[in-house]
Write an enzyme that holds these catalytic residues in place. Structure first.
Site, PDB file in Angstrom:
ATOM      1  N   ILE A  13       0.827  -1.208   0.000  1.00  0.00           N
ATOM      2  CA  ILE A  13       0.000   0.000   0.000  1.00  0.00           C
ATOM      3  C   ILE A  13       0.863   1.261   0.000  1.00  0.00           C
ATOM      4  CG2 ILE A  13      -0.344   0.303   2.502  1.00  0.00           C
ATOM      5  CD1 ILE A  13      -2.973   0.677  -0.284  1.00  0.00           C
ATOM      6  N   SER A  35      12.233   1.214   6.250  1.00  0.00           N
ATOM      7  CA  SER A  35      11.839  -0.074   5.663  1.00  0.00           C
ATOM      8  C   SER A  35      12.764  -1.140   6.221  1.00  0.00           C
ATOM      9  CB  SER A  35      11.953  -0.007   4.131  1.00  0.00           C
ATOM     10  OG  SER A  35      11.976  -1.306   3.586  1.00  0.00           O
ATOM     11  N   LYS A  91      -5.397   1.920   7.648  1.00  0.00           N
ATOM     12  CA  LYS A  91      -6.445   1.128   8.274  1.00  0.00           C
ATOM     13  C   LYS A  91      -5.985  -0.320   8.401  1.00  0.00           C
ATOM     14  CE  LYS A  91      -7.897  -1.719   5.885  1.00  0.00           C
ATOM     15  NZ  LYS A  91      -7.723  -2.758   4.825  1.00  0.00           N
ATOM     16  N   ASP A 169      -9.906  -7.636   6.912  1.00  0.00           N
ATOM     17  CA  ASP A 169      -8.935  -6.660   6.398  1.00  0.00           C
ATOM     18  C   ASP A 169      -9.580  -5.871   5.251  1.00  0.00           C
ATOM     19  OD1 ASP A 169      -6.133  -5.495   6.150  1.00  0.00           O
ATOM     20  OD2 ASP A 169      -6.507  -6.284   4.142  1.00  0.00           O
TER      21      ASP A 169
END
Ligand code: NAP
Length: 317
Positions: A13, A35, A91, A169
């Site tokens: 995402i 990361s 989210k 999800d």
């Protein structure tokens, strides 16, 4: 004002949506990326494999976007807020309601913005549906959220772990639309949660909602085993009309069979415009309603065992 932002967790995402949305918004500058795998786009001036080092060593960062799986979001968000950064939460904003409540508290104490993003809410069809339903009585609600987990989540293991939400999800996206558009609060009355024998999160769920109104037929069907056409629809009938159908995840709206809205999804640019406004106004925005519904489904839901799920059919993991 240009806000210097860092991304934490540079997975699907972050790469597909956050990066282009930040690039296209002149009020944000991607300053750093944390990361674990060391991935980074060219323009990030600072890169780290540990987000704590990023928070320590890039004092000019104004905000971070936390794009990790939900199980680790609370600790990262807490550390970021306590380091004086505003936080944008992918989210689901936390793994539990208590964690989210804690972030609300810390955001207030630190006077930093915490922002729960519910991307499906950023569709014009959703806004028009909410306005159309205001003040009406809903007699029927049918959420149909069916997609192929192998296509959308290839190889992702966190979604199957406890706290990974399983079919919720994607399902929480539908619930975030429901909580936004319904004219009265919606509750979970009954839930059947279908757990593959080898997984710790549900692959499908059948939900009966309630609003307290008599004789209303309010249901949701969530399924990750869908192959062929994928369905992200919400149908709503009001007493005495009209009849609404939101489809394609909220980007298409029909009212009484007539097409009212059909737009290419522009969810993440909308999220970053909203974040910009909240930052300008120094105003937190924490909406826990979709997470509450999922938590309630897990609390009162009946666990139904189903056949094991393998990422590759016929091949045991
Ligand atoms: P993903 O591809 O698995 O990416 C998550 C990334 O977070 C990983 O690649 C890893 O990136 C980092 N990460 C993993 N475990 C971590 C840990 N323990 N601590 C810190 N960082 C960790 O997952 P995703 O699909 O991007 O989903 C991430 C979040 O976005 C989820 O909450 C999901 O619900 C939400 N979301 C996903 C989609 C979608 O279509 N995929 C759509 C909307 C929202 P690094 O190695 O770079 O650190």
């Amino acid at each position: 004002m240009v806000y210097r932002i860092g991304i934490i967790g540079f997975g699907k995402i972050a790469q597909d949506q956050h990066l282009p949305a930040i690039r296209s918004n002149p009020n944000f500058e991607l300053t750093a990326v944390a990361s674990q795998r060391g991935l980074t786009p060219d323009e990030a001036r600072h890169t780290f494999t540990d987000y704590r080092t990023m928070l320590r060593e890039v004092p000019e960062l104004d905000a971070v976007a936390i794009c990790t799986p939900p199980q680790v979001r609370h600790v990262i968000a807490r550390d970021a807020l306590e380091a004086g950064k505003h936080v944008l939460l992918e989210k689901p904003p936390a793994a539990t309601l208590s964690e989210l409540e804690d972030l609300r508290r810390i955001s207030g104490e630190m006077r930093k913005v915490a922002f729960t993003t519910w991307h499906a809410q950023y569709n014009r069809g959703v806004d028009v549906a909410r306005d159309t339903l205001a003040g009406r009585r809903v007699s029927r609600l049918l959420v149909t959220w069916k997609e192929d987990v192998r296509h959308w989540h290839p190889g992702q293991q966190w979604i199957w772990q406890a706290g990974g939400f399983g079919v919720f999800d994607p399902g929480i996206n539908a619930l975030s639309i429901v909580t936004k558009i319904m004219p009265v609060p919606v509750f979970i009355r009954k839930a059947d949660l279908l757990f593959p024998a080898n997984r710790d999160a549900p692959i499908a769920a059948d939900i009966t909602f309630s609003t307290g109104a008599e004789n209303a037929d309010l249901r949701g069907v969530f399924d990750w085993r869908q192959t062929g056409p994928q369905t992200w629809d919400i149908e709503i009938d009001c007493e005495g009309g009209p009849r609404l159908k939101l489809s394609h995840g909220g980007s298409r709206l029909e009212i009484d069979g007539s097409l009212v809205v059909e737009e290419a999804p522009e969810e993440y640019p909308g999220i970053y415009r909203r974040f910009e406004t909240l930052l300008d106004e120094r105003r937190p925005e924490i909406d826990d309603a979709p997470l509450r519904l999922v938590a309630d489904a897990f609390t009162i839901g009946r666990r139904v065992p189903v056949e094991p799920f393998e990422d590759e059919p016929g091949k045991a993991s």
